[in-house]
Design a protein around this motif. Sequence first.
Motif, PDB file in Angstrom:
ATOM      1  N   GLY A 298       0.810  -1.209   0.000  1.00  0.00           N
ATOM      2  CA  GLY A 298       0.000   0.000   0.000  1.00  0.00           C
ATOM      3  C   GLY A 298       0.843   1.258   0.000  1.00  0.00           C
ATOM      4  O   GLY A 298       0.559   2.211  -0.724  1.00  0.00           O
ATOM      5  N   THR A 299       1.892   1.299   0.800  1.00  0.00           N
ATOM      6  CA  THR A 299       2.732   2.495   0.828  1.00  0.00           C
ATOM      7  C   THR A 299       3.535   2.640  -0.452  1.00  0.00           C
ATOM      8  O   THR A 299       3.798   3.756  -0.887  1.00  0.00           O
ATOM      9  CB  THR A 299       3.683   2.487   2.035  1.00  0.00           C
ATOM     10  N   GLN A 300       3.906   1.536  -1.062  1.00  0.00           N
ATOM     11  CA  GLN A 300       4.598   1.627  -2.350  1.00  0.00           C
ATOM     12  C   GLN A 300       3.661   2.197  -3.414  1.00  0.00           C
ATOM     13  O   GLN A 300       4.069   3.018  -4.230  1.00  0.00           O
ATOM     14  CB  GLN A 300       5.108   0.261  -2.784  1.00  0.00           C
ATOM     15  N   ARG A 301       2.409   1.771  -3.410  1.00  0.00           N
ATOM     16  CA  ARG A 301       1.447   2.285  -4.377  1.00  0.00           C
ATOM     17  C   ARG A 301       1.215   3.781  -4.165  1.00  0.00           C
ATOM     18  O   ARG A 301       1.086   4.546  -5.110  1.00  0.00           O
ATOM     19  CB  ARG A 301       0.120   1.524  -4.289  1.00  0.00           C
ATOM     20  N   VAL A 302       1.195   4.195  -2.918  1.00  0.00           N
ATOM     21  CA  VAL A 302       1.031   5.618  -2.603  1.00  0.00           C
ATOM     22  C   VAL A 302       2.202   6.419  -3.155  1.00  0.00           C
ATOM     23  O   VAL A 302       2.020   7.475  -3.764  1.00  0.00           O
ATOM     24  CB  VAL A 302       0.894   5.810  -1.071  1.00  0.00           C
ATOM     25  N   ALA A 303       3.416   5.929  -2.960  1.00  0.00           N
ATOM     26  CA  ALA A 303       4.599   6.638  -3.466  1.00  0.00           C
ATOM     27  C   ALA A 303       4.583   6.714  -4.987  1.00  0.00           C
ATOM     28  O   ALA A 303       4.923   7.754  -5.574  1.00  0.00           O
ATOM     29  CB  ALA A 303       5.873   5.946  -2.974  1.00  0.00           C
TER      30      ALA A 303
ATOM     31  N   LEU B 172       6.463  13.510  -1.905  1.00  0.00           N
ATOM     32  CA  LEU B 172       7.011  12.187  -2.223  1.00  0.00           C
ATOM     33  C   LEU B 172       8.174  11.842  -1.304  1.00  0.00           C
ATOM     34  O   LEU B 172       8.273  10.714  -0.816  1.00  0.00           O
ATOM     35  CB  LEU B 172       7.451  12.136  -3.693  1.00  0.00           C
ATOM     36  N   ALA B 173       9.048  12.791  -1.041  1.00  0.00           N
ATOM     37  CA  ALA B 173      10.188  12.538  -0.144  1.00  0.00           C
ATOM     38  C   ALA B 173       9.707  12.175   1.257  1.00  0.00           C
ATOM     39  O   ALA B 173      10.240  11.251   1.889  1.00  0.00           O
ATOM     40  CB  ALA B 173      11.090  13.768  -0.102  1.00  0.00           C
ATOM     41  N   VAL B 174       8.685  12.868   1.731  1.00  0.00           N
ATOM     42  CA  VAL B 174       8.138  12.584   3.058  1.00  0.00           C
ATOM     43  C   VAL B 174       7.514  11.185   3.073  1.00  0.00           C
ATOM     44  O   VAL B 174       7.661  10.439   4.037  1.00  0.00           O
ATOM     45  CB  VAL B 174       7.127  13.680   3.462  1.00  0.00           C
ATOM     46  N   SER B 175       6.850  10.810   1.994  1.00  0.00           N
ATOM     47  CA  SER B 175       6.265   9.464   1.904  1.00  0.00           C
ATOM     48  C   SER B 175       7.338   8.391   1.816  1.00  0.00           C
ATOM     49  O   SER B 175       7.176   7.301   2.373  1.00  0.00           O
ATOM     50  CB  SER B 175       5.354   9.366   0.683  1.00  0.00           C
ATOM     51  N   LEU B 176       8.432   8.682   1.126  1.00  0.00           N
ATOM     52  CA  LEU B 176       9.500   7.695   1.004  1.00  0.00           C
ATOM     53  C   LEU B 176      10.183   7.423   2.342  1.00  0.00           C
ATOM     54  O   LEU B 176      10.663   6.312   2.579  1.00  0.00           O
ATOM     55  CB  LEU B 176      10.514   8.135  -0.050  1.00  0.00           C
TER      56      LEU B 176
END
Length: 124
Positions: free
Chosen positions: A8-13, A47-51
């Motif tokens: 899920g977090t990969q899809r978000v990124a 994106l950086a914050v999500s990564l």
Amino acid sequence: MFPGIHTGTQRVALAQAGLALIGALIGGVFFGAGTGLAVLYGALVALAVSLVLVWRERQSMQHPEWDQHRLFKLFIRVGLERLALLVGLLGLGLGVLGLAPLPLMLGLVLAQLGWLAAASRNNK
């Protein structure tokens, strides 16, 4: 430990990366290169914050022996890391690079809405 969250977090990124490019193209075509660059920067900040979240999530997945106390400390630490990164990158974009504030924040909000849409889709 938490099945399904990893993908899920990969899809978000990935959604945020796609929105960064789309937002930059639209902003650049309709409002000029400076606006497109500011929108791109704002989306890349999100994106950086999500990564950082993806990185820390992978780290916790590799250690199933971690107890709830350690995971809670990691949760607090990740929140602080993400906040510090957000403030630092926004300060860099607005102060040092001199990007336009409204398009920059629009790119950030657009990417965060993409995060929300991709994350809510994961729950269905």
